[in-house]
Design an enzyme around this catalytic site. Structure first.
Site, PDB file in Angstrom:
ATOM      1  N   TRP A 148     -20.281  87.444 -41.660  1.00  0.00           N
ATOM      2  CA  TRP A 148     -20.523  88.812 -41.193  1.00  0.00           C
ATOM      3  C   TRP A 148     -20.388  88.962 -39.692  1.00  0.00           C
ATOM      4  O   TRP A 148     -20.255  90.079 -39.198  1.00  0.00           O
ATOM      5  CB  TRP A 148     -21.927  89.269 -41.605  1.00  0.00           C
ATOM      6  CG  TRP A 148     -23.023  88.305 -41.264  1.00  0.00           C
ATOM      7  CD1 TRP A 148     -23.579  87.370 -42.086  1.00  0.00           C
ATOM      8  CD2 TRP A 148     -23.709  88.170 -40.003  1.00  0.00           C
ATOM      9  NE1 TRP A 148     -24.556  86.656 -41.430  1.00  0.00           N
ATOM     10  CE2 TRP A 148     -24.659  87.130 -40.146  1.00  0.00           C
ATOM     11  CE3 TRP A 148     -23.612  88.822 -38.777  1.00  0.00           C
ATOM     12  CZ2 TRP A 148     -25.501  86.735 -39.112  1.00  0.00           C
ATOM     13  CZ3 TRP A 148     -24.439  88.429 -37.740  1.00  0.00           C
ATOM     14  CH2 TRP A 148     -25.374  87.397 -37.910  1.00  0.00           C
ATOM     15  N   ASN A 149     -20.424  87.884 -38.926  1.00  0.00           N
ATOM     16  CA  ASN A 149     -20.540  88.038 -37.471  1.00  0.00           C
ATOM     17  C   ASN A 149     -19.227  88.461 -36.803  1.00  0.00           C
ATOM     18  O   ASN A 149     -19.240  89.082 -35.752  1.00  0.00           O
ATOM     19  CB  ASN A 149     -21.076  86.751 -36.834  1.00  0.00           C
ATOM     20  CG  ASN A 149     -20.162  85.574 -37.046  1.00  0.00           C
ATOM     21  OD1 ASN A 149     -19.644  85.353 -38.138  1.00  0.00           O
ATOM     22  ND2 ASN A 149     -19.958  84.798 -36.000  1.00  0.00           N
ATOM     23  N   GLY A 222     -19.309  80.047 -42.204  1.00  0.00           N
ATOM     24  CA  GLY A 222     -20.670  80.552 -42.288  1.00  0.00           C
ATOM     25  C   GLY A 222     -21.660  79.472 -41.937  1.00  0.00           C
ATOM     26  O   GLY A 222     -21.359  78.554 -41.164  1.00  0.00           O
ATOM     27  N   GLU A 244     -15.955  75.743 -41.855  1.00  0.00           N
ATOM     28  CA  GLU A 244     -16.254  75.938 -40.431  1.00  0.00           C
ATOM     29  C   GLU A 244     -17.643  76.540 -40.398  1.00  0.00           C
ATOM     30  O   GLU A 244     -17.826  77.719 -40.692  1.00  0.00           O
ATOM     31  CB  GLU A 244     -15.223  76.842 -39.753  1.00  0.00           C
ATOM     32  CG  GLU A 244     -15.234  76.698 -38.223  1.00  0.00           C
ATOM     33  CD  GLU A 244     -16.050  77.742 -37.511  1.00  0.00           C
ATOM     34  OE1 GLU A 244     -17.303  77.696 -37.636  1.00  0.00           O
ATOM     35  OE2 GLU A 244     -15.465  78.599 -36.842  1.00  0.00           O
ATOM     36  N   CYS A 278     -20.264  81.827 -33.604  1.00  0.00           N
ATOM     37  CA  CYS A 278     -20.325  80.415 -34.017  1.00  0.00           C
ATOM     38  C   CYS A 278     -20.381  79.479 -32.812  1.00  0.00           C
ATOM     39  O   CYS A 278     -21.068  78.455 -32.846  1.00  0.00           O
ATOM     40  CB  CYS A 278     -19.118  80.066 -34.886  1.00  0.00           C
ATOM     41  SG  CYS A 278     -19.053  80.968 -36.447  1.00  0.00           S
ATOM     42  N   GLU A 375     -29.789  75.611 -35.004  1.00  0.00           N
ATOM     43  CA  GLU A 375     -29.031  76.802 -34.636  1.00  0.00           C
ATOM     44  C   GLU A 375     -29.969  78.006 -34.598  1.00  0.00           C
ATOM     45  O   GLU A 375     -30.761  78.221 -35.521  1.00  0.00           O
ATOM     46  CB  GLU A 375     -27.911  77.038 -35.644  1.00  0.00           C
ATOM     47  CG  GLU A 375     -27.023  78.216 -35.290  1.00  0.00           C
ATOM     48  CD  GLU A 375     -25.853  78.372 -36.251  1.00  0.00           C
ATOM     49  OE1 GLU A 375     -24.772  78.791 -35.810  1.00  0.00           O
ATOM     50  OE2 GLU A 375     -26.028  78.060 -37.452  1.00  0.00           O
TER      51      GLU A 375
END
Length: 477
Positions: A148-149, A222, A244, A278, A375
């Site tokens: 979604w980012n 994701g 990724e 990311c 994260e």
């Protein structure tokens, strides 16, 4: 309100027997999207339908597939404003940034359209009476599960590379941005033969069913937790997995750099897209000689950001994607402060609607804090003070992740050490973002596996076959 429909076997509106999900605008909480939730049975039907078209699309001439990708890029260009607005409405990205993501996706489609027809195999030198060669072939049915980012740019990369190399694709966009995925699929489908692309919407149960389906490849961008679950599920079918995933990217601030300039780089890396990138800067190792001035300047950058809804053209820091994610970000900050770190700015949950969270700077951090180790994916700059460049390198390398790292230094020898020693896919020196458009890297550790970008991504979506042709009876043709 966007009303999403699915595309299965060339038919729009198919499926959705498991009910629907609703997406709310993270700026004010109003509902903006309704989307069906695909069942496992519907996933299986989509896979079967894709199998029926796979051989025909694979047999299409590479030049024609490339021309189709150019037509897709044209269609995405026509839908660019709608895609940007949907992205902003669903996940809060400032509208200018959302448009930038669409433009990046279009550029990627055109890049792959140009590169794909030039790819080929190679001949081998064996028996003079025989013919030996290696040739790439499509893998077949690809499941693409996208985040979604940056929903348009990432999806254009995966879908474009898969399609132009001759695969058929089942695309599941994130449950947080289904309307953006739906608008993108409409643009793609307008230029593709029926059945080459399917769109499945839904939540994590839909994604799990797709990862476990009888497909030939699963490509996912994701979180690391989801990536591990996908790898486990795909092991049952033997599908190739391309991942990724998340990161906790370090930034090293060396003793010889201008701390004010370094703070500008750190602010860009930590606060862009509300830290929901990311390769965002997640943890900072600042040399003691410059740390105090660096943190002071970083606080000033955080204080100067204009906070607001993404649709406001003056907004620099939009909301987080939802309140659940905001709670996770805030929880890490609160835990760090309780464990001795110092909150310099931000770190409070604002009153009112939406999922806003302020730009936050935390210094006095220890390397073993959860805020440093895990994260965060929010607008939080966490600073650890170090006494040497060697200590910074050791700390930066000590992570379960291995996506990217940035080093700010005036020393060429330190830059050389950094790119050689840091166990990450990408090392950036003196710039938190940027790089040539064709760059490709292997993420390491929990951050994924396989090339995620660049011309090498085309290779990920093909399987190389070795062929030996000998004349009958051992003679010559």
């Amino acid at each position: 309100m966007y009303t999403v429909t699915q595309l299965i076997g060339g038919v729009w509106g198919a499926g959705g027997e498991a009910g629907e999900l609703v997406v709310h605008d993270p700026a004010d909480g109003r509902p903006v999207t309704k989307a069906p939730i695909a069942t496992a049975d519907e996933v299986d039907k989509a896979v079967a339908a894709a199998r029926g078209t796979a051989s025909e699309w694979a047999a299409t001439a590479p030049a024609e597939r490339a021309a189709t990708l150019h037509r897709i890029a044209d269609a995405v260009t026509e839908a660019a404003d709608d895609l940007a607005q949907a992205t902003t409405a669903e996940m809060g990205k400032p509208l200018a940034d959302a448009r930038g993501g669409v433009e990046a996706g279009i550029a990627t489609l055109r890049q792959y359209a140009e590169l794909a027809p030039a790819r080929g195999g190679r001949t081998l030198h064996g028996d003079p009476a025989a013919l030996d060669f290696m040739t790439p072939q499509p893998r077949g049915v690809v499941a693409a599960i996208t985040p979604w980012n940056d929903p348009v740019a990432v999806a254009c990369g995966l879908l474009g590379a898969a399609l132009v190399t001759g695969n058929v694709v089942l695309h599941k966009p994130s449950e947080r941005t289904p309307a953006t995925g739906w608008l993108l699929a409409r643009a793609f489908d307008s230029a593709l033969p029926a059945g080459v692309l399917s769109l499945l919407s839904g939540d994590s149960t839909t994604g799990a069913a797709l990862a476990a389906a009888e497909v030939d490849m699963v490509a996912h961008v994701g979180s690391s937790a989801t990536g591990r679950a996908i790898a486990t599920a795909a092991a049952g079918s033997g599908a190739k997995v391309l991942l990724e995933n998340g990161g906790s990217d370090p930034l090293i601030v060396d003793a010889d750099v201008d701390p004010v300039w370094a703070a500008g780089q750190a602010a860009l890396g930590a606060f862009a897209n509300a830290g929901q990138i990311c390769v965002a800067v997640e943890r900072i190792y600042a040399h003691r000689d410059v740390a105090e001035d660096f943190v002071d300047a970083l606080v000033e950058h955080a204080a100067a950001l204009r906070v607001g809804p993404g649709r406001d053209p003056d907004t620099q820091l939009g909301p987080l994607v939802d309140r659940r994610h905001r709670d996770q970000v805030h929880g890490q900050v609160v835990a760090a402060v309780a464990d001795g770190a110092r909150l310099r700015i931000g770190g409070t949950v604002p009153e009112g609607p939406g999922a806003f969270y302020p730009a936050t700077v935390v210094d006095g951090c220890r390397h073993d804090l959860v805020l440093i180790r895990e994260e965060t994916f929010g607008p939080v700059a966490a600073v650890v003070v170090v006494d040497s460049f060697s200590e910074a390198l050791r700390c930066a390398a000590d992570s379960p992740y291995g996506l990217a790292a940035t080093v700010l230094t005036g020393s060429m020898s330190h830059a050389q050490r950094a790119w050689r020693e840091l166990p990450v896919g990408t090392v950036k020196v003196n710039a938190v973002f940027g790089g040539a458009p064709a760059g490709a890297a292997h993420p390491r550790r929990s951050s994924g596996q396989g090339f995620g970008y660049g011309p090498e991504l085309l290779d990920e979506f093909t399987a190389t076959k070795a062929v030996h042709i000998q004349a009958p009876g051992g003679g010559h043709w």
